[in-house]
Scaffold this motif. Structure first.
Motif, PDB file in Angstrom:
ATOM      1  N   ILE A 125       0.832  -1.211   0.000  1.00 57.31           N
ATOM      2  CA  ILE A 125       0.000   0.000   0.000  1.00 57.31           C
ATOM      3  C   ILE A 125       0.867   1.262   0.000  1.00 57.31           C
ATOM      4  O   ILE A 125       0.541   2.267  -0.619  1.00 57.31           O
ATOM      5  CB  ILE A 125      -0.926  -0.002   1.241  1.00 57.31           C
ATOM      6  N   GLY A 126       1.975   1.207   0.734  1.00 53.87           N
ATOM      7  CA  GLY A 126       2.850   2.379   0.821  1.00 53.87           C
ATOM      8  C   GLY A 126       4.267   1.957   1.147  1.00 53.87           C
ATOM      9  O   GLY A 126       4.498   0.857   1.653  1.00 53.87           O
ATOM     10  N   ALA A 127       5.244   2.819   0.840  1.00 54.63           N
ATOM     11  CA  ALA A 127       6.649   2.496   1.115  1.00 54.63           C
ATOM     12  C   ALA A 127       7.420   3.771   1.407  1.00 54.63           C
ATOM     13  O   ALA A 127       7.028   4.862   0.993  1.00 54.63           O
ATOM     14  CB  ALA A 127       7.269   1.773  -0.074  1.00 54.63           C
ATOM     15  N   ALA A 128       8.534   3.624   2.140  1.00 55.73           N
ATOM     16  CA  ALA A 128       9.375   4.779   2.468  1.00 55.73           C
ATOM     17  C   ALA A 128      10.799   4.290   2.703  1.00 55.73           C
ATOM     18  O   ALA A 128      11.034   3.120   2.997  1.00 55.73           O
ATOM     19  CB  ALA A 128       8.855   5.487   3.720  1.00 55.73           C
ATOM     20  N   VAL A 129      11.740   5.213   2.564  1.00 53.40           N
ATOM     21  CA  VAL A 129      13.145   4.916   2.859  1.00 53.40           C
ATOM     22  C   VAL A 129      13.524   5.566   4.181  1.00 53.40           C
ATOM     23  O   VAL A 129      13.251   6.742   4.404  1.00 53.40           O
ATOM     24  CB  VAL A 129      14.064   5.443   1.735  1.00 53.40           C
ATOM     25  N   LEU A 167       4.361  -1.203   3.628  1.00 54.07           N
ATOM     26  CA  LEU A 167       3.108  -1.534   4.314  1.00 54.07           C
ATOM     27  C   LEU A 167       2.219  -2.338   3.376  1.00 54.07           C
ATOM     28  O   LEU A 167       2.025  -1.961   2.224  1.00 54.07           O
ATOM     29  CB  LEU A 167       2.391  -0.225   4.709  1.00 54.07           C
ATOM     30  N   ASP A 168       1.704  -3.481   3.867  1.00 59.22           N
ATOM     31  CA  ASP A 168       0.676  -4.189   3.094  1.00 59.22           C
ATOM     32  C   ASP A 168      -0.553  -4.399   3.982  1.00 59.22           C
ATOM     33  O   ASP A 168      -0.686  -3.764   5.025  1.00 59.22           O
ATOM     34  CB  ASP A 168       1.219  -5.499   2.500  1.00 59.22           C
ATOM     35  N   ASP A 169      -1.466  -5.312   3.600  1.00 59.81           N
ATOM     36  CA  ASP A 169      -2.726  -5.483   4.339  1.00 59.81           C
ATOM     37  C   ASP A 169      -2.520  -5.895   5.796  1.00 59.81           C
ATOM     38  O   ASP A 169      -3.327  -5.551   6.654  1.00 59.81           O
ATOM     39  CB  ASP A 169      -3.598  -6.568   3.660  1.00 59.81           C
ATOM     40  N   GLU A 170      -1.447  -6.660   6.051  1.00 58.57           N
ATOM     41  CA  GLU A 170      -1.301  -7.242   7.388  1.00 58.57           C
ATOM     42  C   GLU A 170      -0.014  -6.870   8.119  1.00 58.57           C
ATOM     43  O   GLU A 170       0.062  -6.995   9.338  1.00 58.57           O
ATOM     44  CB  GLU A 170      -1.371  -8.775   7.279  1.00 58.57           C
ATOM     45  N   PHE A 171       1.022  -6.439   7.378  1.00 58.43           N
ATOM     46  CA  PHE A 171       2.328  -6.253   8.011  1.00 58.43           C
ATOM     47  C   PHE A 171       3.025  -4.977   7.541  1.00 58.43           C
ATOM     48  O   PHE A 171       2.736  -4.451   6.467  1.00 58.43           O
ATOM     49  CB  PHE A 171       3.262  -7.428   7.677  1.00 58.43           C
ATOM     50  N   ILE A 172       3.971  -4.544   8.394  1.00 56.52           N
ATOM     51  CA  ILE A 172       4.989  -3.587   7.955  1.00 56.52           C
ATOM     52  C   ILE A 172       6.276  -4.401   7.841  1.00 56.52           C
ATOM     53  O   ILE A 172       6.669  -5.094   8.794  1.00 56.52           O
ATOM     54  CB  ILE A 172       5.174  -2.454   8.978  1.00 56.52           C
ATOM     55  N   THR A 173       6.922  -4.374   6.672  1.00 54.21           N
ATOM     56  CA  THR A 173       8.168  -5.127   6.502  1.00 54.21           C
ATOM     57  C   THR A 173       9.346  -4.159   6.351  1.00 54.21           C
ATOM     58  O   THR A 173       9.207  -3.084   5.774  1.00 54.21           O
ATOM     59  CB  THR A 173       8.120  -6.047   5.261  1.00 54.21           C
ATOM     60  N   VAL A 174      10.478  -4.579   6.894  1.00 47.10           N
ATOM     61  CA  VAL A 174      11.688  -3.762   6.841  1.00 47.10           C
ATOM     62  C   VAL A 174      12.778  -4.554   6.112  1.00 47.10           C
ATOM     63  O   VAL A 174      13.146  -5.643   6.548  1.00 47.10           O
ATOM     64  CB  VAL A 174      12.178  -3.391   8.264  1.00 47.10           C
ATOM     65  N   HIS A 175      13.246  -4.007   4.984  1.00 51.39           N
ATOM     66  CA  HIS A 175      14.350  -4.618   4.231  1.00 51.39           C
ATOM     67  C   HIS A 175      15.575  -3.710   4.298  1.00 51.39           C
ATOM     68  O   HIS A 175      15.439  -2.486   4.330  1.00 51.39           O
ATOM     69  CB  HIS A 175      13.979  -4.808   2.756  1.00 51.39           C
ATOM     70  N   SER A 176      16.760  -4.321   4.294  1.00 51.36           N
ATOM     71  CA  SER A 176      17.994  -3.528   4.263  1.00 51.36           C
ATOM     72  C   SER A 176      18.360  -3.182   2.824  1.00 51.36           C
ATOM     73  O   SER A 176      18.321  -4.044   1.953  1.00 51.36           O
ATOM     74  CB  SER A 176      19.137  -4.313   4.904  1.00 51.36           C
ATOM     75  N   LEU A 208       6.551  -6.388  11.265  1.00 49.06           N
ATOM     76  CA  LEU A 208       5.682  -5.914  12.354  1.00 49.06           C
ATOM     77  C   LEU A 208       4.228  -6.149  11.950  1.00 49.06           C
ATOM     78  O   LEU A 208       3.792  -5.639  10.907  1.00 49.06           O
ATOM     79  CB  LEU A 208       5.883  -4.412  12.596  1.00 49.06           C
ATOM     80  N   PRO A 209       3.450  -6.902  12.742  1.00 48.25           N
ATOM     81  CA  PRO A 209       2.031  -7.050  12.413  1.00 48.25           C
ATOM     82  C   PRO A 209       1.340  -5.677  12.478  1.00 48.25           C
ATOM     83  O   PRO A 209       1.518  -4.941  13.448  1.00 48.25           O
ATOM     84  CB  PRO A 209       1.498  -7.980  13.517  1.00 48.25           C
ATOM     85  N   PHE A 210       0.577  -5.327  11.438  1.00 52.31           N
ATOM     86  CA  PHE A 210      -0.107  -4.027  11.410  1.00 52.31           C
ATOM     87  C   PHE A 210      -1.278  -4.118  10.439  1.00 52.31           C
ATOM     88  O   PHE A 210      -1.087  -4.133   9.226  1.00 52.31           O
ATOM     89  CB  PHE A 210       0.868  -2.923  10.972  1.00 52.31           C
ATOM     90  N   LYS A 211      -2.480  -4.192  10.995  1.00 51.97           N
ATOM     91  CA  LYS A 211      -3.661  -4.372  10.142  1.00 51.97           C
ATOM     92  C   LYS A 211      -4.362  -3.037   9.907  1.00 51.97           C
ATOM     93  O   LYS A 211      -4.242  -2.107  10.699  1.00 51.97           O
ATOM     94  CB  LYS A 211      -4.609  -5.379  10.791  1.00 51.97           C
ATOM     95  N   GLU A 212      -5.098  -2.983   8.804  1.00 49.45           N
ATOM     96  CA  GLU A 212      -5.924  -1.824   8.440  1.00 49.45           C
ATOM     97  C   GLU A 212      -5.102  -0.547   8.246  1.00 49.45           C
ATOM     98  O   GLU A 212      -5.598   0.554   8.492  1.00 49.45           O
ATOM     99  CB  GLU A 212      -7.031  -1.589   9.491  1.00 49.45           C
ATOM    100  N   GLY A 213      -3.849  -0.712   7.836  1.00 50.94           N
ATOM    101  CA  GLY A 213      -3.038   0.461   7.533  1.00 50.94           C
ATOM    102  C   GLY A 213      -3.446   1.073   6.202  1.00 50.94           C
ATOM    103  O   GLY A 213      -3.779   0.352   5.259  1.00 50.94           O
ATOM    104  N   HIS A 214      -3.451   2.405   6.132  1.00 52.76           N
ATOM    105  CA  HIS A 214      -3.827   3.098   4.898  1.00 52.76           C
ATOM    106  C   HIS A 214      -2.648   3.837   4.273  1.00 52.76           C
ATOM    107  O   HIS A 214      -2.540   3.931   3.067  1.00 52.76           O
ATOM    108  CB  HIS A 214      -4.936   4.134   5.169  1.00 52.76           C
TER     109      HIS A 214
END
Length: 254
Positions: A21-25, A33-42, A52-58
């Motif tokens: 849904i969204g991304a940042a550096v 950010l997707d439907d269920e998680f925030i993921t962190v890549h190097s 990180l579990p995170f639901k209903e993120g816009h």
């Protein structure tokens, strides 16, 4: 994908889920950010580091250096741990390569002199982790490149430093071991390997600038190791110029 201003990709891509849904550096990480998680890549090795579990993120967006994420009911800030803490956590879990990659990547965010002090210490810590795992070649390279005070290593071996030596270990400590007995858990074979490594290491560094100021400590320790092992090199050490301390050496030779 990562691309330079010239349109060239010089790093491997990062793999996301299909419904981002969204991304940042937030250097050195890419956060998504997707439907269920925030993921962190190097960005440094393209590996996923955290979920990180995170639901209903816009929304997930970078606002003036702060990564903000929102649901329909709330707004949150993602606060990164300080890089030094991240590096220490990696070292604590023996992830040496990852720690070194992150430390190198952190260079651009830290003033040059502070970075050099921090990086040298990280290399030394990494060296002791490799040493404890009997990875002697890697340990030697890390000790040499970090300009380790060789007495830090000698002090792990009981009774090798001269009784007159005023050396005290680095604080905070570079490792968690009291001495070689604890490190090898009394395993005689491991202890013998560690002693052979120290013999060759001291023999290598005794004529280099690493030895400056510590020649008595190095040569006396070397003599003790040679004497204990009844090593052929003992006489070579004694008949050439050396800095062995007589009071300590005599007892070991007897």
């Amino acid at each position: 994908m990562f691309a330079t201003v010239a349109g060239i990709s010089q790093r491997a891509p990062v793999h996301w889920s299909e419904n981002v849904i969204g991304a940042a550096v937030s250097f050195p990480y890419v956060i998504a950010l997707d439907d269920e998680f925030i993921t962190v890549h190097s960005m440094l090795d393209q590996q996923q580091k955290q979920t990180l579990p995170f639901k209903e993120g816009h929304i997930l967006q970078d606002f003036e250096g702060r990564v903000i994420v929102a649901t329909s009911k709330g707004v949150y800030i993602l606060v990164p741990l300080p890089l030094e803490k991240q590096i220490q956590d990696l070292l604590a879990s023996r992830r040496v390569e990852e720690a070194l990659v992150l430390a190198k990547g952190a260079r651009r965010n830290i003033p040059k002199e502070k970075f050099q002090v921090m990086y040298r210490r990280i290399l030394q810590q990494a060296g002791f982790i490799q040493f404890a795992q009997l990875q002697f070649l890697e340990a030697k390279e890390l000790f040499r490149s970090s300009q380790l005070d060789v007495r830090e290593l000698i002090s792990l071996y009981p009774f090798l430093l001269p009784t007159s030596s005023s050396f005290t270990r680095s604080h905070p400590p570079l490792h968690e071991y009291a001495d070689l007995n604890q490190l090898t858990q009394g395993d005689q074979e491991k202890m013998a390997k560690c002693k052979r490594f120290l013999m060759s290491y001291l023999n290598e560094v005794r004529s280099t600038e690493v030895a400056n100021g510590y020649k008595e400590d190095i040569d006396t320790a070397l003599l003790k190791l040679y004497a204990e092992a009844d090593h052929d090199s003992l006489l070579d050490l004694l008949v050439t110029e050396n800095f062995c301390l007589l009071t300590d050496s005599a007892a070991w030779l007897e």
